[in-house]
Design a protein around this motif. Sequence first.
Motif, short mmCIF file in Angstrom:
data_model
loop_
_atom_site.label_atom_id
_atom_site.label_comp_id
_atom_site.label_asym_id
_atom_site.label_seq_id
_atom_site.Cartn_x
_atom_site.Cartn_y
_atom_site.Cartn_z
N LEU A 9 11.67 -2.70 -1.65
CA LEU A 9 10.37 -3.24 -2.22
C LEU A 9 9.31 -3.26 -2.68
O LEU A 9 8.53 -3.21 -3.68
CB LEU A 9 10.14 -4.39 -0.76
CG LEU A 9 8.62 -5.27 -0.60
CD1 LEU A 9 9.22 -6.70 -1.94
CD2 LEU A 9 8.57 -5.99 0.88
N GLY A 10 8.80 -1.91 -2.11
CA GLY A 10 7.38 -1.06 -2.06
C GLY A 10 8.15 0.20 -3.03
O GLY A 10 7.20 0.76 -3.21
N CYS A 13 9.53 3.85 0.93
CA CYS A 13 10.52 4.08 1.40
C CYS A 13 12.38 4.38 1.54
O CYS A 13 12.45 5.30 1.12
CB CYS A 13 10.53 2.86 3.32
SG CYS A 13 8.63 2.94 3.09
N ARG A 14 12.82 3.56 0.74
CA ARG A 14 13.92 3.15 1.18
C ARG A 14 14.50 3.80 -0.69
O ARG A 14 15.55 4.44 -0.58
CB ARG A 14 14.61 1.94 1.57
CG ARG A 14 14.59 0.96 2.70
CD ARG A 14 15.31 -0.15 2.53
NE ARG A 14 13.80 -1.16 2.14
CZ ARG A 14 13.72 -2.05 1.68
NH1 ARG A 14 14.99 -2.96 2.26
NH2 ARG A 14 12.38 -2.89 1.86
N GLU A 46 2.35 -0.62 -3.62
CA GLU A 46 2.33 0.43 -3.68
C GLU A 46 2.37 1.09 -4.79
O GLU A 46 2.38 2.13 -4.76
CB GLU A 46 3.69 0.54 -2.96
CG GLU A 46 3.59 -0.06 -1.28
CD GLU A 46 2.87 0.72 -0.34
OE1 GLU A 46 1.66 1.66 -0.76
OE2 GLU A 46 2.96 -0.22 0.33
P1 4NP Z 1 10.23 0.24 1.19
O1 4NP Z 1 8.85 -0.42 2.37
O2 4NP Z 1 10.32 -1.52 0.30
O3 4NP Z 1 10.88 0.42 1.63
O4 4NP Z 1 9.87 0.55 0.31
C1 4NP Z 1 8.33 -0.88 2.40
C2 4NP Z 1 6.46 -0.18 1.61
C3 4NP Z 1 5.78 -0.72 1.80
C4 4NP Z 1 5.71 -2.14 1.48
C5 4NP Z 1 6.88 -3.02 1.24
C6 4NP Z 1 7.73 -2.24 2.12
N1 4NP Z 1 4.56 -3.14 1.25
O5 4NP Z 1 4.28 -4.74 1.47
O6 4NP Z 1 3.11 -2.38 1.03
#
Ligand code: 4NP
Length: 152
Positions: A9-10, A13-14, A46
């Motif tokens: 999503l962002g 992280c993953r 992000e």
């Molecule tokens: P990711 O986690 O998808 O694993 O990078 C997230 C980081 C930030 C957000 C959502 C998921 N956000 O909405 O800001």
Amino acid sequence: MIKICFVCLGNICRSPMAEFIMKDLINDKEMSDKFLVESKATSNEEIGNSIYPLAKEKLVENNIKFDVNKKASQLTNEDYDRYDYIIGMEDSNVTSIKKIVNDVDNKVYRLLDFSNDPRDISDPWYTRDFETAYRDIAEGCNSLLEFILKNN
Ligand code: 4NP
């Protein structure tokens, strides 16, 4: 050259954890010149931001090198032809990816569908469980690399 893009999503992280774990596995096999590995976001939340500190902490703990200058970017329709594998972390990522790209060549997958225990990788941004996310991603990357080495 086998070209992989991990997508969450962002992209803080993953998917960056997946990018650098996969690069480490490929480096261990001395196959870095045969792969392009990148990561991107489905959302624009992000864009331009660095890897989240708790995700970086897991990479450091596990001796995984990462690019300190890695910045989040968003997947676009134009990226589709750049990659052979576009790998989401959970079903909702796969759904979002398929809204961004037209998956005519079936390049879009969920990471843990390559493992013996297909499942989503929960978003540690919300669960705060970066240890489980790290382990799940490492399991997925090992399974994906094994699949690619058998099939490409
Ligand atoms: P990711 O986690 O998808 O694993 O990078 C997230 C980081 C930030 C957000 C959502 C998921 N956000 O909405 O800001």
